[in-house]
Every structure is written in structure tokens, then in C-alpha cells.
Design a protein around this motif. Structure first.
Motif, PDB file in Angstrom:
ATOM      1  N   ARG A 142       0.842  -1.200   0.000  1.00  0.00           N
ATOM      2  CA  ARG A 142       0.000   0.000   0.000  1.00  0.00           C
ATOM      3  C   ARG A 142       0.881   1.256   0.000  1.00  0.00           C
ATOM      4  NH1 ARG A 142      -3.511   1.696   5.068  1.00  0.00           N
ATOM      5  NH2 ARG A 142      -1.466   2.476   5.638  1.00  0.00           N
ATOM      6  N   ASP A 143       1.915   1.263   0.815  1.00  0.00           N
ATOM      7  CA  ASP A 143       2.775   2.441   0.934  1.00  0.00           C
ATOM      8  C   ASP A 143       3.506   2.786  -0.356  1.00  0.00           C
ATOM      9  OD1 ASP A 143       1.955   2.581   3.561  1.00  0.00           O
ATOM     10  OD2 ASP A 143       3.821   1.761   4.377  1.00  0.00           O
ATOM     11  N   LEU A 144       3.846   1.782  -1.151  1.00  0.00           N
ATOM     12  CA  LEU A 144       4.577   2.027  -2.401  1.00  0.00           C
ATOM     13  C   LEU A 144       3.673   2.066  -3.626  1.00  0.00           C
ATOM     14  CD1 LEU A 144       7.879   0.008  -1.869  1.00  0.00           C
ATOM     15  CD2 LEU A 144       7.459   2.454  -1.590  1.00  0.00           C
ATOM     16  N   GLY A 145       2.367   1.872  -3.425  1.00  0.00           N
ATOM     17  CA  GLY A 145       1.428   1.994  -4.541  1.00  0.00           C
ATOM     18  C   GLY A 145       1.280   0.759  -5.398  1.00  0.00           C
ATOM     19  N   VAL A 146       1.608  -0.413  -4.867  1.00  0.00           N
ATOM     20  CA  VAL A 146       1.444  -1.661  -5.612  1.00  0.00           C
ATOM     21  C   VAL A 146      -0.040  -1.989  -5.690  1.00  0.00           C
ATOM     22  CG1 VAL A 146       1.939  -4.146  -5.662  1.00  0.00           C
ATOM     23  CG2 VAL A 146       3.706  -2.521  -4.902  1.00  0.00           C
ATOM     24  N   GLU A 147      -0.512  -2.238  -6.905  1.00  0.00           N
ATOM     25  CA  GLU A 147      -1.914  -2.576  -7.118  1.00  0.00           C
ATOM     26  C   GLU A 147      -2.018  -3.880  -7.907  1.00  0.00           C
ATOM     27  OE1 GLU A 147      -5.748  -0.842  -9.546  1.00  0.00           O
ATOM     28  OE2 GLU A 147      -4.273   0.580  -8.777  1.00  0.00           O
ATOM     29  N   LEU A 148      -2.695  -4.852  -7.326  1.00  0.00           N
ATOM     30  CA  LEU A 148      -2.940  -6.114  -8.021  1.00  0.00           C
ATOM     31  C   LEU A 148      -4.040  -5.883  -9.045  1.00  0.00           C
ATOM     32  CD1 LEU A 148      -2.907  -8.470  -4.926  1.00  0.00           C
ATOM     33  CD2 LEU A 148      -1.158  -8.359  -6.726  1.00  0.00           C
ATOM     34  N   THR A 149      -3.750  -6.151 -10.318  1.00  0.00           N
ATOM     35  CA  THR A 149      -4.733  -5.911 -11.367  1.00  0.00           C
ATOM     36  C   THR A 149      -5.312  -7.191 -11.937  1.00  0.00           C
ATOM     37  OG1 THR A 149      -3.003  -5.760 -13.051  1.00  0.00           O
ATOM     38  CG2 THR A 149      -3.702  -3.696 -11.995  1.00  0.00           C
ATOM     39  N   GLU A 150      -4.618  -8.299 -11.740  1.00  0.00           N
ATOM     40  CA  GLU A 150      -5.109  -9.609 -12.183  1.00  0.00           C
ATOM     41  C   GLU A 150      -4.569 -10.653 -11.226  1.00  0.00           C
ATOM     42  OE1 GLU A 150      -4.489 -12.667 -15.930  1.00  0.00           O
ATOM     43  OE2 GLU A 150      -4.209 -10.526 -16.288  1.00  0.00           O
ATOM     44  N   VAL A 151      -5.447 -11.473 -10.685  1.00  0.00           N
ATOM     45  CA  VAL A 151      -5.018 -12.511  -9.753  1.00  0.00           C
ATOM     46  C   VAL A 151      -5.723 -13.805 -10.114  1.00  0.00           C
ATOM     47  CG1 VAL A 151      -4.943 -13.259  -7.349  1.00  0.00           C
ATOM     48  CG2 VAL A 151      -4.649 -10.841  -7.893  1.00  0.00           C
ATOM     49  N   GLY A 152      -4.933 -14.796 -10.463  1.00  0.00           N
ATOM     50  CA  GLY A 152      -5.472 -16.110 -10.769  1.00  0.00           C
ATOM     51  C   GLY A 152      -4.421 -17.161 -10.524  1.00  0.00           C
ATOM     52  N   PRO A 153      -4.799 -18.412 -10.576  1.00  0.00           N
ATOM     53  CA  PRO A 153      -3.849 -19.487 -10.291  1.00  0.00           C
ATOM     54  C   PRO A 153      -2.745 -19.638 -11.337  1.00  0.00           C
ATOM     55  CG  PRO A 153      -5.948 -20.389 -11.011  1.00  0.00           C
ATOM     56  CD  PRO A 153      -6.142 -18.912 -10.847  1.00  0.00           C
ATOM     57  N   GLU A 154      -2.972 -19.136 -12.550  1.00  0.00           N
ATOM     58  CA  GLU A 154      -2.000 -19.278 -13.638  1.00  0.00           C
ATOM     59  C   GLU A 154      -1.259 -17.993 -13.971  1.00  0.00           C
ATOM     60  OE1 GLU A 154      -1.140 -22.080 -15.139  1.00  0.00           O
ATOM     61  OE2 GLU A 154      -2.585 -23.294 -14.038  1.00  0.00           O
ATOM     62  N   ARG A 155      -1.707 -16.865 -13.374  1.00  0.00           N
ATOM     63  CA  ARG A 155      -1.092 -15.584 -13.720  1.00  0.00           C
ATOM     64  C   ARG A 155      -1.507 -14.537 -12.695  1.00  0.00           C
ATOM     65  NH1 ARG A 155      -0.236 -12.011 -18.883  1.00  0.00           N
ATOM     66  NH2 ARG A 155      -1.649 -10.327 -18.394  1.00  0.00           N
ATOM     67  N   VAL A 156      -0.510 -13.740 -12.272  1.00  0.00           N
ATOM     68  CA  VAL A 156      -0.768 -12.613 -11.380  1.00  0.00           C
ATOM     69  C   VAL A 156      -0.079 -11.394 -11.988  1.00  0.00           C
ATOM     70  CG1 VAL A 156      -0.391 -11.641  -9.077  1.00  0.00           C
ATOM     71  CG2 VAL A 156      -0.954 -14.071  -9.329  1.00  0.00           C
ATOM     72  N   VAL A 157      -0.800 -10.269 -12.008  1.00  0.00           N
ATOM     73  CA  VAL A 157      -0.260  -9.029 -12.566  1.00  0.00           C
ATOM     74  C   VAL A 157      -0.458  -7.919 -11.536  1.00  0.00           C
ATOM     75  CG1 VAL A 157      -0.396  -7.342 -14.450  1.00  0.00           C
ATOM     76  CG2 VAL A 157      -0.853  -9.773 -14.914  1.00  0.00           C
ATOM     77  N   ALA A 158       0.577  -7.109 -11.350  1.00  0.00           N
ATOM     78  CA  ALA A 158       0.499  -5.952 -10.458  1.00  0.00           C
ATOM     79  C   ALA A 158       1.175  -4.771 -11.130  1.00  0.00           C
ATOM     80  CB  ALA A 158       1.180  -6.248  -9.120  1.00  0.00           C
ATOM     81  N   THR A 159       0.700  -3.574 -10.796  1.00  0.00           N
ATOM     82  CA  THR A 159       1.318  -2.354 -11.302  1.00  0.00           C
ATOM     83  C   THR A 159       1.779  -1.503 -10.126  1.00  0.00           C
ATOM     84  OG1 THR A 159      -0.770  -1.149 -11.361  1.00  0.00           O
ATOM     85  CG2 THR A 159      -0.116  -2.314 -13.379  1.00  0.00           C
ATOM     86  N   MET A 160       2.696  -0.601 -10.428  1.00  0.00           N
ATOM     87  CA  MET A 160       3.219   0.294  -9.406  1.00  0.00           C
ATOM     88  C   MET A 160       3.760   1.540 -10.101  1.00  0.00           C
ATOM     89  SD  MET A 160       6.382  -0.361  -6.781  1.00  0.00           S
ATOM     90  CE  MET A 160       7.573  -0.148  -8.103  1.00  0.00           C
TER      91      MET A 160
END
Length: 139
Positions: free
Chosen positions: A16-34
Motif C-alpha cells: 500500500r505504501d509504495l502503490g502496488v496494485e494487483l490488477t489480475e489474480v489467478g492461479p496461472e497468472r498474477v499481474v500488479a502495477t506500481m
């Protein structure tokens, strides 16, 4: 398989402090932006390598957790990273993780971190241990 509660991203902590945002979460792929701003730079004005590693481990450990059963959790136990390109403040990073192995007691995730122009900034591999939650632990 587990699902991420939307309130998880709002909990106090480094993501939260660094602005990490999970944009896609699944068992085969996870994507985050910052975003990349002054919080993420080393003294010479470039993206701190540890921040890229933090982003990669956030993606890997989230993916590992999603692939655990109720009563289990996952923790990063080893991570390596190759920093391939410097980055100044401005723009953002996107980390995309895929599982290489999802075992009963350990998982290995590969994560690519790219900038807003899709240039590869960092590649990482993270091993996560799958363990039983103990009474009083929160995941």
C-alpha cells in the motif's frame, strides 16, 4: 484455490505504501502495477533494485497463496533478480508472474517487470514455501 479479498490491497503495509496494485489474480497468472516516483528511487535518482524485487515477490507470493488450500499460506523463501535496464521516476511498472511449479510444499514463480513502454526492467524467480497457518496468524 483461494480468492483475494478486495480489502487485502487496502491493508497497511509496504504494498500500500509504495502503490502496488494487483490488477489480475489467478492461479496461472498474477499481474500488479506500481508507479515510479521519489519513493522508489535510490540516491542517484534511479529505480532502486530492491523495489523491483519487492514488486516481483509481491506477485509471486500472491500467486502462491492463491494456489494454496484453506488453512495454508505461502511465504517467499528465495528470490533472485536480474536488473536489465535502469528506470527514472515517472511512468509505472507492470509485473507479470506465472507459476513454473506448483507443488504441495513449494512453488516457483517467474516474474517479468516491464516499464510503461513494455521494456523489460527486471526478471525474477521466486520460490515460495507452502505451510500450514498457525492459530492467530493472519493471511
Amino acid at each position: 484455490m483461494r480468492e483475494i479479498d478486495a480489502s487485502l490491497a487496502k491493508r497497511p503495509g509496504v504494498n500500500r505504501d509504495l502503490g502496488v496494485e494487483l490488477t489480475e489474480v489467478g492461479p496461472e497468472r498474477v499481474v500488479a502495477t506500481m508507479p515510479v516516483d521519489e519513493r522508489h528511487l535510490q540516491p542517484l535518482g534511479y529505480l532502486h533494485g530492491g523495489v523491483s524485487v519487492l514488486l516481483a515477490e509481491s506477485v509471486a507470493s500472491t500467486g502462491a497463496w492463491v494456489n494454496t488450500s484453506e488453512g495454508e499460506t505461502a511465504f517467499g523463501t528465495e528470490i533472485n533478480a536480474s536488473h536489465l535496464r535502469p528506470k527514472r521516476a515517472g511512468g509505472f511498472l507492470t509485473a507479470t508472474g506465472i507459476p513454473l511449479r506448483r507443488g504441495r510444499t513449494s512453488q516457483v514463480w517467474q516474474v517479468e517487470v516491464r516499464d510503461e513502454a513494455e521494456r523489460l526492467i527486471c526478471v525474477s524467480r521466486c520460490t515460495c514455501a507452502v505451510v500450514r497457518e498457525r492459530a492467530g496468524d493472519e493471511s
